[in-house]
Design a protein around this motif. Structure first.
Motif, mmCIF file in Angstrom:
data_model
loop_
_atom_site.group_PDB
_atom_site.id
_atom_site.type_symbol
_atom_site.label_atom_id
_atom_site.label_comp_id
_atom_site.label_asym_id
_atom_site.label_seq_id
_atom_site.Cartn_x
_atom_site.Cartn_y
_atom_site.Cartn_z
ATOM 1 N N ASP A 18 1.083 -1.381 -0.165
ATOM 2 C CA ASP A 18 0.940 0.040 0.245
ATOM 3 C C ASP A 18 0.634 0.855 -0.130
ATOM 4 O OD1 ASP A 18 -1.993 2.491 0.997
ATOM 5 O OD2 ASP A 18 -3.206 0.911 1.382
ATOM 6 N N TYR A 19 1.127 2.279 -1.564
ATOM 7 C CA TYR A 19 2.204 2.756 -1.175
ATOM 8 C C TYR A 19 1.237 4.239 -0.346
ATOM 9 C CZ TYR A 19 4.974 0.743 -4.715
ATOM 10 O OH TYR A 19 6.071 0.010 -5.428
ATOM 11 N N ILE A 20 -0.023 4.246 -0.215
ATOM 12 C CA ILE A 20 -0.510 5.655 -0.174
ATOM 13 C C ILE A 20 0.185 5.904 1.892
ATOM 14 C CG2 ILE A 20 -2.663 5.961 0.666
ATOM 15 C CD1 ILE A 20 -3.594 6.188 -2.603
ATOM 16 N N GLU A 21 -0.386 4.316 2.027
ATOM 17 C CA GLU A 21 0.364 3.909 3.511
ATOM 18 C C GLU A 21 1.666 4.224 4.340
ATOM 19 O OE1 GLU A 21 -2.193 3.931 6.051
ATOM 20 O OE2 GLU A 21 -3.891 4.527 4.557
ATOM 21 N N LEU A 22 1.760 3.872 2.663
ATOM 22 C CA LEU A 22 4.032 4.036 3.435
ATOM 23 C C LEU A 22 3.575 5.164 3.500
ATOM 24 C CD1 LEU A 22 6.231 2.691 3.031
ATOM 25 C CD2 LEU A 22 6.661 2.884 1.073
ATOM 26 N N GLY A 23 2.980 6.524 2.111
ATOM 27 C CA GLY A 23 3.485 7.722 2.179
ATOM 28 C C GLY A 23 3.102 8.751 3.286
ATOM 29 N N ARG A 24 1.554 7.830 4.420
ATOM 30 C CA ARG A 24 1.309 8.090 5.383
ATOM 31 C C ARG A 24 2.381 8.249 6.272
ATOM 32 N NH1 ARG A 24 -4.170 9.490 4.619
ATOM 33 N NH2 ARG A 24 -5.466 7.528 2.639
ATOM 34 N N LEU A 25 2.752 7.310 6.337
ATOM 35 C CA LEU A 25 4.189 6.696 7.916
ATOM 36 C C LEU A 25 5.109 7.546 7.131
ATOM 37 C CD1 LEU A 25 4.418 4.779 9.651
ATOM 38 C CD2 LEU A 25 5.050 2.997 8.432
ATOM 39 N N ARG A 31 7.328 14.665 10.120
ATOM 40 C CA ARG A 31 7.330 15.853 10.900
ATOM 41 C C ARG A 31 6.941 15.634 12.832
ATOM 42 N NH1 ARG A 31 0.503 15.713 8.394
ATOM 43 N NH2 ARG A 31 0.814 17.435 6.434
ATOM 44 N N ASP A 32 7.208 14.388 12.699
ATOM 45 C CA ASP A 32 6.995 14.092 13.885
ATOM 46 C C ASP A 32 7.991 13.025 14.802
ATOM 47 O OD1 ASP A 32 7.492 13.806 17.215
ATOM 48 O OD2 ASP A 32 4.777 13.172 17.133
ATOM 49 N N PRO A 33 9.431 13.524 14.508
ATOM 50 C CA PRO A 33 11.078 12.137 14.641
ATOM 51 C C PRO A 33 10.757 11.792 15.656
ATOM 52 C CG PRO A 33 11.284 15.131 13.928
ATOM 53 C CD PRO A 33 10.448 15.044 14.487
ATOM 54 N N SER A 34 10.161 11.810 16.841
ATOM 55 C CA SER A 34 9.582 11.107 17.441
ATOM 56 C C SER A 34 9.417 9.320 17.214
ATOM 57 C CB SER A 34 9.160 11.696 19.265
ATOM 58 O OG SER A 34 7.695 11.621 18.766
ATOM 59 N N THR A 35 8.995 9.195 16.109
ATOM 60 C CA THR A 35 7.507 8.147 15.599
ATOM 61 C C THR A 35 8.600 7.294 14.710
ATOM 62 O OG1 THR A 35 6.613 9.578 13.689
ATOM 63 C CG2 THR A 35 5.327 9.826 15.771
ATOM 64 N N ARG A 36 9.552 7.871 14.416
ATOM 65 C CA ARG A 36 11.157 7.359 13.934
ATOM 66 C C ARG A 36 11.030 5.754 14.371
ATOM 67 N NH1 ARG A 36 14.533 12.864 11.491
ATOM 68 N NH2 ARG A 36 12.895 13.476 10.745
ATOM 69 N N GLN A 64 16.957 14.060 6.577
ATOM 70 C CA GLN A 64 15.655 14.740 6.116
ATOM 71 C C GLN A 64 16.404 15.763 5.638
ATOM 72 O OE1 GLN A 64 12.557 15.873 9.403
ATOM 73 N NE2 GLN A 64 11.415 16.033 7.830
ATOM 74 N N ASP A 65 15.413 15.947 4.336
ATOM 75 C CA ASP A 65 15.828 18.386 3.422
ATOM 76 C C ASP A 65 15.803 19.080 4.304
ATOM 77 O OD1 ASP A 65 17.013 16.211 1.311
ATOM 78 O OD2 ASP A 65 15.062 16.538 0.168
#
Length: 132
Positions: A18-25, A31-36, A64-65
């Motif tokens: 699922d490319y869309i869900e991968l994009g959401r991840l 947006r939130d480095p603590s979730t990595r 991250q750019d």
């Protein structure tokens, strides 16, 4: 959106369901480095049901750019040469393999059409999947 209609290129670092869900991840990680994920095991847990990493991974590094820097990610030379040789064979009749959602985008005909936001997410997911 599940990309079940086409066999994915073996060159990709991930097999994506699922490319869309991968994009959401990817968006969440940006947006939130603590979730990595901090380890390969954590990455595999977060990817469950979305994608599978095709090769053994020992560590995960996020880059991250920002506005002042551009990162140019260069492919592994051996893999690059292998892909070039495969695609240079004009007699093979082989097309360059791309995820199915690109076909939906460029030839929307009969079937699901993604929104602009879903296309963005799918492209983010694809950009991560092809690494390696």
């Amino acid at each position: 959106m599940f990309d079940i209609n086409a066999k994915q290129p073996a060159r990709d670092a991930m097999e994506v369901a699922d490319y869309i869900e991968l994009g959401r991840l990817v968006t969440e990680w940006a947006r939130d480095p603590s979730t990595r994920p901090a380890s390969a095991a954590d990455l595999n847990r977060q990817l469950a049901g979305i994608a599978v990493i095709r090769r053994p991974v020992k560590k995960v590094v996020f880059v991250q750019d920002d506005e002042d820097t551009i990162y140019v990610r260069l492919p592994d030379t051996e893999k690059l040469d292998e892909r070039i040789n495969e695609m240079m064979d004009d007699c093979s009749g082989r097309l360059y393999p791309v995820p199915y959602f690109y076909r939906d985008y460029f030839d929307p005909g009969f079937g699901p059409v993604m929104s602009a936001y879903e296309t963005l997410l799918a492209r983010l997911g694809d950009s991560v999947a092809v690494q390696g």
